[in-house]
Design a protein around this motif. Sequence first.
Motif, PDB file in Angstrom:
ATOM      1  N   SER A  46       0.829  -1.213   0.000  1.00  0.00           N
ATOM      2  CA  SER A  46       0.000   0.000   0.000  1.00  0.00           C
ATOM      3  C   SER A  46       0.857   1.254   0.000  1.00  0.00           C
ATOM      4  O   SER A  46       2.044   1.232   0.333  1.00  0.00           O
ATOM      5  N   PHE A  47       0.226   2.352  -0.399  1.00  0.00           N
ATOM      6  CA  PHE A  47       0.852   3.673  -0.272  1.00  0.00           C
ATOM      7  C   PHE A  47       0.152   4.349   0.896  1.00  0.00           C
ATOM      8  O   PHE A  47      -1.000   4.738   0.800  1.00  0.00           O
ATOM      9  N   PHE A  48       0.872   4.487   1.989  1.00  0.00           N
ATOM     10  CA  PHE A  48       0.296   4.918   3.263  1.00  0.00           C
ATOM     11  C   PHE A  48       0.930   6.233   3.676  1.00  0.00           C
ATOM     12  O   PHE A  48       2.140   6.411   3.564  1.00  0.00           O
ATOM     13  N   ALA A  49       0.122   7.176   4.135  1.00  0.00           N
ATOM     14  CA  ALA A  49       0.644   8.479   4.556  1.00  0.00           C
ATOM     15  C   ALA A  49       0.366   8.724   6.027  1.00  0.00           C
ATOM     16  O   ALA A  49      -0.740   8.474   6.516  1.00  0.00           O
ATOM     17  N   LEU A  50       1.381   9.220   6.733  1.00  0.00           N
ATOM     18  CA  LEU A  50       1.225   9.745   8.083  1.00  0.00           C
ATOM     19  C   LEU A  50       1.211  11.256   7.949  1.00  0.00           C
ATOM     20  O   LEU A  50       2.210  11.865   7.572  1.00  0.00           O
ATOM     21  N   LEU A  51       0.066  11.846   8.243  1.00  0.00           N
ATOM     22  CA  LEU A  51      -0.148  13.270   8.013  1.00  0.00           C
ATOM     23  C   LEU A  51      -0.420  13.976   9.330  1.00  0.00           C
ATOM     24  O   LEU A  51      -1.210  13.495  10.151  1.00  0.00           O
ATOM     25  N   GLY A  52       0.205  15.131   9.514  1.00  0.00           N
ATOM     26  CA  GLY A  52      -0.069  15.899  10.721  1.00  0.00           C
ATOM     27  C   GLY A  52       0.834  17.100  10.835  1.00  0.00           C
ATOM     28  O   GLY A  52       1.821  17.232  10.095  1.00  0.00           O
ATOM     29  N   PRO A  53       0.545  17.984  11.780  1.00  0.00           N
ATOM     30  CA  PRO A  53       1.361  19.187  11.964  1.00  0.00           C
ATOM     31  C   PRO A  53       2.664  18.873  12.678  1.00  0.00           C
ATOM     32  O   PRO A  53       2.894  17.747  13.149  1.00  0.00           O
ATOM     33  N   SER A  54       3.519  19.865  12.776  1.00  0.00           N
ATOM     34  CA  SER A  54       4.775  19.721  13.497  1.00  0.00           C
ATOM     35  C   SER A  54       4.508  19.294  14.937  1.00  0.00           C
ATOM     36  O   SER A  54       3.621  19.828  15.600  1.00  0.00           O
ATOM     37  N   GLY A  55       5.267  18.293  15.395  1.00  0.00           N
ATOM     38  CA  GLY A  55       5.148  17.845  16.774  1.00  0.00           C
ATOM     39  C   GLY A  55       4.081  16.802  17.024  1.00  0.00           C
ATOM     40  O   GLY A  55       3.872  16.400  18.169  1.00  0.00           O
ATOM     41  N   CYS A  56       3.411  16.312  15.962  1.00  0.00           N
ATOM     42  CA  CYS A  56       2.329  15.339  16.169  1.00  0.00           C
ATOM     43  C   CYS A  56       2.849  13.920  16.379  1.00  0.00           C
ATOM     44  O   CYS A  56       2.095  13.047  16.804  1.00  0.00           O
ATOM     45  N   GLY A  57       4.117  13.659  16.056  1.00  0.00           N
ATOM     46  CA  GLY A  57       4.693  12.333  16.265  1.00  0.00           C
ATOM     47  C   GLY A  57       4.927  11.535  15.001  1.00  0.00           C
ATOM     48  O   GLY A  57       5.451  10.426  15.061  1.00  0.00           O
ATOM     49  N   LYS A  58       4.623  12.102  13.842  1.00  0.00           N
ATOM     50  CA  LYS A  58       4.725  11.332  12.598  1.00  0.00           C
ATOM     51  C   LYS A  58       6.174  10.983  12.242  1.00  0.00           C
ATOM     52  O   LYS A  58       6.467   9.845  11.870  1.00  0.00           O
ATOM     53  N   THR A  59       7.086  11.957  12.360  1.00  0.00           N
ATOM     54  CA  THR A  59       8.482  11.698  12.017  1.00  0.00           C
ATOM     55  C   THR A  59       9.129  10.773  13.041  1.00  0.00           C
ATOM     56  O   THR A  59       9.934   9.895  12.686  1.00  0.00           O
ATOM     57  N   ALA A 215      -1.533   9.041  -1.454  1.00  0.00           N
ATOM     58  CA  ALA A 215      -1.739   7.860  -0.619  1.00  0.00           C
ATOM     59  C   ALA A 215      -3.073   7.155  -0.864  1.00  0.00           C
ATOM     60  O   ALA A 215      -4.078   7.785  -1.182  1.00  0.00           O
ATOM     61  N   ASP A 216      -3.057   5.833  -0.691  1.00  0.00           N
ATOM     62  CA  ASP A 216      -4.290   5.039  -0.679  1.00  0.00           C
ATOM     63  C   ASP A 216      -5.000   5.224   0.652  1.00  0.00           C
ATOM     64  O   ASP A 216      -6.228   5.285   0.715  1.00  0.00           O
ATOM     65  N   THR A 217      -4.200   5.281   1.715  1.00  0.00           N
ATOM     66  CA  THR A 217      -4.731   5.420   3.065  1.00  0.00           C
ATOM     67  C   THR A 217      -3.946   6.501   3.790  1.00  0.00           C
ATOM     68  O   THR A 217      -2.723   6.572   3.675  1.00  0.00           O
ATOM     69  N   VAL A 218      -4.670   7.342   4.528  1.00  0.00           N
ATOM     70  CA  VAL A 218      -4.040   8.427   5.286  1.00  0.00           C
ATOM     71  C   VAL A 218      -4.380   8.260   6.760  1.00  0.00           C
ATOM     72  O   VAL A 218      -5.539   8.035   7.114  1.00  0.00           O
ATOM     73  N   PRO A 232      -8.413   8.922   1.565  1.00  0.00           N
ATOM     74  CA  PRO A 232      -8.440  10.389   1.561  1.00  0.00           C
ATOM     75  C   PRO A 232      -9.833  10.971   1.376  1.00  0.00           C
ATOM     76  O   PRO A 232     -10.214  11.918   2.077  1.00  0.00           O
ATOM     77  N   SER A 233     -10.609  10.422   0.456  1.00  0.00           N
ATOM     78  CA  SER A 233     -11.946  10.963   0.204  1.00  0.00           C
ATOM     79  C   SER A 233     -12.852  10.794   1.409  1.00  0.00           C
ATOM     80  O   SER A 233     -13.656  11.680   1.733  1.00  0.00           O
ATOM     81  N   ALA A 234     -12.721   9.659   2.121  1.00  0.00           N
ATOM     82  CA  ALA A 234     -13.553   9.419   3.302  1.00  0.00           C
ATOM     83  C   ALA A 234     -13.213  10.388   4.424  1.00  0.00           C
ATOM     84  O   ALA A 234     -14.102  10.904   5.110  1.00  0.00           O
ATOM     85  N   LEU A 235     -11.923  10.658   4.620  1.00  0.00           N
ATOM     86  CA  LEU A 235     -11.512  11.592   5.666  1.00  0.00           C
ATOM     87  C   LEU A 235     -11.990  13.000   5.354  1.00  0.00           C
ATOM     88  O   LEU A 235     -12.422  13.737   6.247  1.00  0.00           O
TER      89      LEU A 235
END
Length: 388
Positions: A46-59, A215-218, A232-235
């Motif tokens: 899958s193509f998966f994305a971790l999305l969020g602002p600075s400091g959210c924990g994604k990196t 991404a397929d899933t975010v 993405p469309s559902a979110l």
Amino acid sequence: MSSVAEQESAATEGAAYDGLRLRGLTKSFGGFTAVDRLDLDVPRGSFFALLGPSGCGKTTTLRMVAGLEAPTSGSIELAGQDITRTKPHQRPVNTVFQSYALFPHLTIFENVAFGLRRRRVREVRTKVEEMLELVELTTHRGRLPAQLSGGQQQRVALARALINEPEVLLLDEPLGALDLKLRRSMQIEVKRIQTEVGLTFIHVTHDQEEAMTMADTVAVMNAGGIEQLGAPSALYENPQSTFVANFLGQSNLIEGTVIGRSADLVSVDMHGVAVSVPAVRSHADGAKGWIGIRPEKVLVGEPGEELDAPGNTIPGGVVTDVSFVGVSTQYLVRMPWGQELQVFAQNTGRNRLFRTGEQVELSWRPEYAFLLDHDQDASAGAQRVDAS
């Protein structure tokens, strides 16, 4: 926050899972918890994305998967193997960074071949040529990185990582150094490459458009956990929290009081106007909530004009700002209760432009609205920063 059950794939808990599985993953730095008991399944391929602002924990999450940070607690499994304490170079994982990290003194061919030569793999030339063809850089094989554009250098970095055939390719803000036009073309290019190779891509970004395009899933992250996960469309169409509603695009959030519930619809009094929200798009159990509607779903017309949005019509608006942006005209409309709502009207030429100070009515179809918990901050997620 989404529960484990909502994120589970068809695989049952505890069974061998061929993708990436995080369980209770936590990372604390002193008194600060960057990632808090994160449960996540990323399906293989899958193509998966971790999305969020600075400091959210994604990196931090990405770095733990790569082995560059040790978890405080929790586990990381990849293709059925526990890699929580495995050294970075022993993991079937490669990372592409924003900085590219190419070897400036090596040709493009030798940059891509580097990992194979280090592992003494046979048929290096054949494999490198196949990878250069994949990223459309065959004619640039003899050049140095400094002779390439930023987008070309990024494709070299992708090729160098992919040639090692990792189980997972981690992308850490990979397009952040590119200008806007090039970044958009590279979004399509990276997605094409992922589709062709069929490997798992996990992409970390703060750019909601980038995540939704590729991404397929975010997974939208906030304060060390997952706020909501899905296509993405559902979110975008059906956010379940004010944070997601505001972070993914823009939303009008209007206070309302629930006056009735049925199997299909929730009726809400919105400052004296009765509006309806589909039950499947209602995420508030209490007596009050935030009625949400995306600006592009709102129609604007003259008082008494019949708009093509039966069901929710709100009179008494006054245009307070008009911005022409080419494909659309963006209005701010002050409503009788004092709130300014955003309206994005597509410039099809069918409707005239309104001017500041004009009286208007707004309307939207009930099926486009959503209802969120009133206990949530209506401004959560609205302020985004451009740092990773």
